[in-house]
Design an enzyme around this catalytic site. Structure first.
Site, PDB file in Angstrom:
ATOM      1  N   THR A   1     -23.728   0.393  -2.315  1.00  0.00           N
ATOM      2  CA  THR A   1     -22.835  -0.019  -1.231  1.00  0.00           C
ATOM      3  C   THR A   1     -21.388  -0.262  -1.663  1.00  0.00           C
ATOM      4  OG1 THR A   1     -24.680  -0.967  -0.040  1.00  0.00           O
ATOM      5  CG2 THR A   1     -22.491  -1.815   0.534  1.00  0.00           C
TER       6      THR A   1
ATOM      7  N   ASN B   1     -22.802  -2.488  -7.828  1.00  0.00           N
ATOM      8  CA  ASN B   1     -22.808  -3.714  -7.020  1.00  0.00           C
ATOM      9  C   ASN B   1     -22.738  -4.952  -7.906  1.00  0.00           C
ATOM     10  OD1 ASN B   1     -22.922  -2.383  -4.575  1.00  0.00           O
ATOM     11  ND2 ASN B   1     -25.141  -2.622  -4.333  1.00  0.00           N
TER      12      ASN B   1
ATOM     13  N   HIS C   1     -34.089  -0.978   4.020  1.00  0.00           N
ATOM     14  CA  HIS C   1     -34.674  -1.583   2.815  1.00  0.00           C
ATOM     15  C   HIS C   1     -36.030  -2.217   3.143  1.00  0.00           C
ATOM     16  CE1 HIS C   1     -31.568  -1.129  -0.234  1.00  0.00           C
ATOM     17  NE2 HIS C   1     -30.647  -1.505   0.631  1.00  0.00           N
TER      18      HIS C   1
ATOM     19  N   HIS D   1     -24.127   5.612   2.112  1.00  0.00           N
ATOM     20  CA  HIS D   1     -25.228   6.292   1.408  1.00  0.00           C
ATOM     21  C   HIS D   1     -26.389   6.395   2.375  1.00  0.00           C
ATOM     22  CE1 HIS D   1     -27.002   2.362   1.417  1.00  0.00           C
ATOM     23  NE2 HIS D   1     -25.898   1.880   0.853  1.00  0.00           N
TER      24      HIS D   1
ATOM     25  N   HIS E   1     -31.699   2.927  -2.359  1.00  0.00           N
ATOM     26  CA  HIS E   1     -30.682   3.949  -2.615  1.00  0.00           C
ATOM     27  C   HIS E   1     -30.032   3.621  -3.935  1.00  0.00           C
ATOM     28  CE1 HIS E   1     -27.750   0.889  -1.365  1.00  0.00           C
ATOM     29  NE2 HIS E   1     -28.673   0.553  -0.484  1.00  0.00           N
TER      30      HIS E   1
HETATM   31 ZN   LIG Z   1     -24.940   0.254   1.560  1.00  0.00          ZN
END
Ligand SMILES: [Zn+2]
Length: 428
Positions: free
Chosen positions: A84, A105, A220, A262, A363
């Protein structure tokens, strides 16, 4: 005694309305619609986190599907890693994560070994590497506003004052910005955009960002084929519909650039590459784990670690950071750990397998994998109609935004205008 009081209020309101009506009719003021100003188009950059382009084919998105078919649509390639923060920053800076400073991240900068970057970090030290589009715009006198976007609450170019409990000196933010809070509902986010655009022209933003996290969270939780994500897809479509209705009501034309960072792949606990079965636990320090793992060697154990990692594995491939295949454009930043292991799509890398068998989504995989593809829809007066573009890289979003905002192009960027120029009306 409540009823009579309410009736009295209702009555007095009715009397007031009746009393006012003739007065309004008797003035010579023109009807409201006729005095509505002629508004210049604004640019709104929207991110629907984790929205895979094929979600448009599920029959759940009347608004987004119409925007795509009437405007410009493409499957966009995220940057590596398909996470992200690196990708949101790639879109707005025009640089891939290896070059934009936000390499993951979560990471550590070697010059601040005691500190750690997380998705909550707003210290400009981590973000100052590359300039986001809203800063470029503000410098050019274009007013900007952000209803969330990773990095938009950061005072770009600023510095934390030592021993000040986090006071920032200098730096530029969008003139209207909001600290991220997931509890702020999608409806509140849309209403904030509309409220900003309701302002008088001299304090009204011309470039805005809007961010939705719901589709990613649901993806998720239940995976890209779960019922959770389908509900979230329908919800976000309704939110976009509300945004369009608000713009229509204001008579505000807008160039909408709707993206995602994504896609999403289905994962199961049984599809785990167990690092502890491959490398002795005392030979490595794990920085990140999941669709990819990044590791550093415990000093003195480099040879053991390399012997274990760099041989062929089922479902996983590992490299020294300077030997990562060129197409990933990843591995030169000092913020990237010594070793990268990448799992086959749908598999994950952890020290050991987690309990039970849970289906979910994740992802971070190969950014060229179809499951990681990102959304691109452009619709508005500046854009071509009913056009599909070939796949392009998400770093090309910055040059596209420069064009929309009348800002000069920057040839040094990783992103280029040419792959997305076909989206613009003038190029037809
Ligand atoms: Zn994301």
């Amino acid at each position: 005694m409540k009823t009579p009081l309410l009736s009295a209020l209702a009555l007095s309101t009715a009397v007031l309305a009746a009393a006012c009506a003739p007065a309004i009719e008797s003035t010579s003021a023109p009807p409201v619609a006729a005095v509505q100003e002629e508004r210049e188009p604004v640019t709104i950059l929207i991110s629907i986190d984790g929205f895979r382009p094929d979600y448009l084919d599920r029959g759940l998105t009347p608004t987004l599907t119409a925007l795509a078919s009437e405007g410009v649509a493409a499957s966009m390639r995220p940057s590596f890693p398909s996470k992200t923060f690196p990708n949101h920053w790639a879109e707005v800076t025009g640089y891939v994560p290896d070059h934009n400073g936000i390499v993951a991240n979560s990471f550590t900068d070697p010059s601040r070994a005691e500190d750690k970057f997380t998705m909550a970090t707003t210290d400009p030290f981590y973000w100052n590497g590359r300039e986001p589009i809203w800063v470029t715009a503000e410098k050019a006198g274009i007013r900007t506003a952000s209803m969330f976007w990773p990095g938009s609450a950061v005072a770009y170019g600023g510095e934390v004052v030592p021993n000040s409990y986090g006071k920032i000196e200098g730096g530029t933010r969008p003139q209207d910005w909001t600290a991220f809070d997931q509890a702020v509902s999608p409806t509140q986010r849309v209403n904030t955009i509309i409220d900003w655009l309701r302002r008088p022209a001299d304090i009204r933003p011309q470039f805005l960002t809007l961010y939705f996290d719901e589709v990613d969270t649901a993806g998720h939780d239940g995976g890209p084929n779960g019922s959770e994500v389908n509900a979230a897809i329908a919800n976000v479509d309704a939110d976009i519909s509300s945004l369009l209705a608000g713009l229509r009501e204001l008579g505000q034309p807008a160039n909408l650039v709707i993206t995602s960072d994504h896609g999403m792949a289905e994962i199961r606990n049984s599809r785990t590459v167990e690092l502890d079965r491959i490398v002795p636990r005392d030979a490595y320090q794990l920085v990140e784990a999941g669709p990819y793992a990044s590791l550093n060697a415990i000093p003195g154990r480099e040879a053991d670690l390399e012997a274990a990692l760099l041989r062929p594995h089922d479902r996983m491939e590992c490299w020294r950071k300077n030997e990562i295949p060129a197409r990933f454009e990843y591995g030169t930043s000092t913020r990237i750990p010594q070793y990268l292991c990448l799992a086959q799509v749908g598999w994950q890398i952890y020290p050991e397998r987690r309990e039970g068998e849970r289906v979910g989504g994740n992802h971070g995989y190969d950014n060229a994998a179809p499951e990681m593809a990102a959304l691109f829809i452009a619709n508005g007066p500046a854009f071509a109609q009913a056009k599909r573009l070939p796949v392009f890289d998400n770093v090309d979003i910055n040059p596209l935004l420069r064009e929309l905002l009348g800002l000069p192009q920057d040839e040094a960027l990783d992103g280029k205008l040419s792959p997305v120029a076909g989206a613009l009306m003038a190029s037809e």
